[in-house]
Design a protein around this motif. Sequence first.
Motif, short mmCIF file in Angstrom:
data_model
loop_
_atom_site.label_atom_id
_atom_site.label_comp_id
_atom_site.label_asym_id
_atom_site.label_seq_id
_atom_site.Cartn_x
_atom_site.Cartn_y
_atom_site.Cartn_z
N THR A 256 17.47 8.92 2.82
CA THR A 256 17.49 10.18 3.44
C THR A 256 17.89 10.08 5.19
O THR A 256 18.50 10.65 5.68
CB THR A 256 16.30 11.17 3.23
OG1 THR A 256 16.36 11.43 2.00
CG2 THR A 256 16.54 12.34 4.03
N ASN A 257 16.94 9.04 5.65
CA ASN A 257 17.00 9.22 7.03
C ASN A 257 17.97 8.22 7.82
O ASN A 257 18.81 8.67 8.60
CB ASN A 257 15.75 8.41 7.89
CG ASN A 257 15.26 8.64 9.15
OD1 ASN A 257 15.45 9.78 9.74
ND2 ASN A 257 15.03 7.48 9.95
N VAL A 258 18.49 7.38 6.89
CA VAL A 258 19.63 6.56 7.28
C VAL A 258 20.88 7.54 7.13
O VAL A 258 21.86 7.49 8.15
CB VAL A 258 20.07 5.35 6.39
CG1 VAL A 258 21.52 4.86 6.56
CG2 VAL A 258 19.04 4.19 6.57
N ALA A 259 21.08 8.28 6.28
CA ALA A 259 22.23 9.52 5.95
C ALA A 259 22.31 10.41 7.16
O ALA A 259 23.31 10.63 7.64
CB ALA A 259 22.23 9.97 4.82
N GLY B 184 0.60 -1.17 -0.03
CA GLY B 184 -0.17 0.04 -0.06
C GLY B 184 0.74 1.40 -0.07
O GLY B 184 0.19 2.49 -0.41
N HIS B 185 2.09 1.24 0.43
CA HIS B 185 3.07 2.40 0.34
C HIS B 185 3.59 2.29 -0.86
O HIS B 185 3.96 1.43 -1.78
CB HIS B 185 3.87 2.28 1.48
CG HIS B 185 3.50 2.45 2.77
ND1 HIS B 185 2.99 1.49 3.42
CD2 HIS B 185 3.39 3.54 3.51
CE1 HIS B 185 2.40 1.84 4.69
NE2 HIS B 185 2.59 3.41 4.71
N VAL B 186 4.03 3.59 -1.27
CA VAL B 186 4.73 3.73 -2.87
C VAL B 186 6.18 3.48 -2.49
O VAL B 186 6.89 4.08 -1.61
CB VAL B 186 4.53 5.47 -3.32
CG1 VAL B 186 5.26 5.51 -4.38
CG2 VAL B 186 3.16 5.64 -3.38
N VAL B 187 6.56 2.71 -3.32
CA VAL B 187 8.07 2.08 -3.13
C VAL B 187 8.96 2.89 -3.35
O VAL B 187 9.99 3.18 -2.37
CB VAL B 187 8.20 0.83 -4.02
CG1 VAL B 187 9.55 0.11 -3.91
CG2 VAL B 187 7.27 -0.31 -3.60
N MET B 188 9.01 4.06 -4.30
CA MET B 188 10.09 4.70 -4.35
C MET B 188 10.25 5.88 -3.48
O MET B 188 11.29 6.37 -2.96
CB MET B 188 10.14 5.42 -5.87
CG MET B 188 10.20 4.40 -7.03
SD MET B 188 11.73 3.52 -6.84
CE MET B 188 12.82 4.94 -7.37
N ASP B 189 8.98 6.20 -3.05
CA ASP B 189 8.78 7.38 -1.80
C ASP B 189 9.51 6.77 -0.57
O ASP B 189 10.25 7.24 0.12
CB ASP B 189 7.48 7.72 -1.58
CG ASP B 189 6.85 8.57 -2.70
OD1 ASP B 189 7.57 8.80 -3.62
OD2 ASP B 189 5.59 8.72 -2.66
#
Length: 177
Positions: free
Chosen positions: A131-134, A119-124
């Motif tokens: 971003t969060n990992v970095a 249900g979630h957009v894979v690329m998003d």
Amino acid sequence: MTVFADGVPEVPAQGQAPAQAEEQVNVLVTDPPPGLPPAQLAAQVKGRIDIEDEVVEKVAGLAAIEVEGVADLGGDVARAVESVRERIGIGHRRGDQGVKARIDGREVSIEVTIVIEYGHVVMDVARQVKTNVAIQTNRMLGLRVVEVNVIVDDVRMPAAARPAEPAGDDDQRLTIG
């Protein structure tokens, strides 16, 4: 020879040759002067801080799993092994499952394997993980993140809805006359 914090050496006692005097340094430790930034204070202390790959992997894994839409970390084999470990009760869930880090000096490259919730957009979701990992790795460990590669290994399907069982069906009978 004793050297005090002010740099003035102590003169050896009479009858003791300077070459036989024990080397000793007394350092006076006080509170840092007001207004001295902590970074400058830390720069005055010698030593080395080493961060192991496993620490980076755990931080990166926790950063990835906190992104909405990430159901799990790791590929099929890693998740299967973890499932068996949980069922037989050995060990704890590893925070670095599905994460690999390569540290080179003060720089790090990270690879994260994730499972997306249906249900979630894979690329998003993958971009948010990147971003969060970095950001979290840089903030928590002070390392320069040069690359984050995200591998989407699977999609977790929603749990199948169980049909509601009608109450008291066992007591209902059809009686014909």
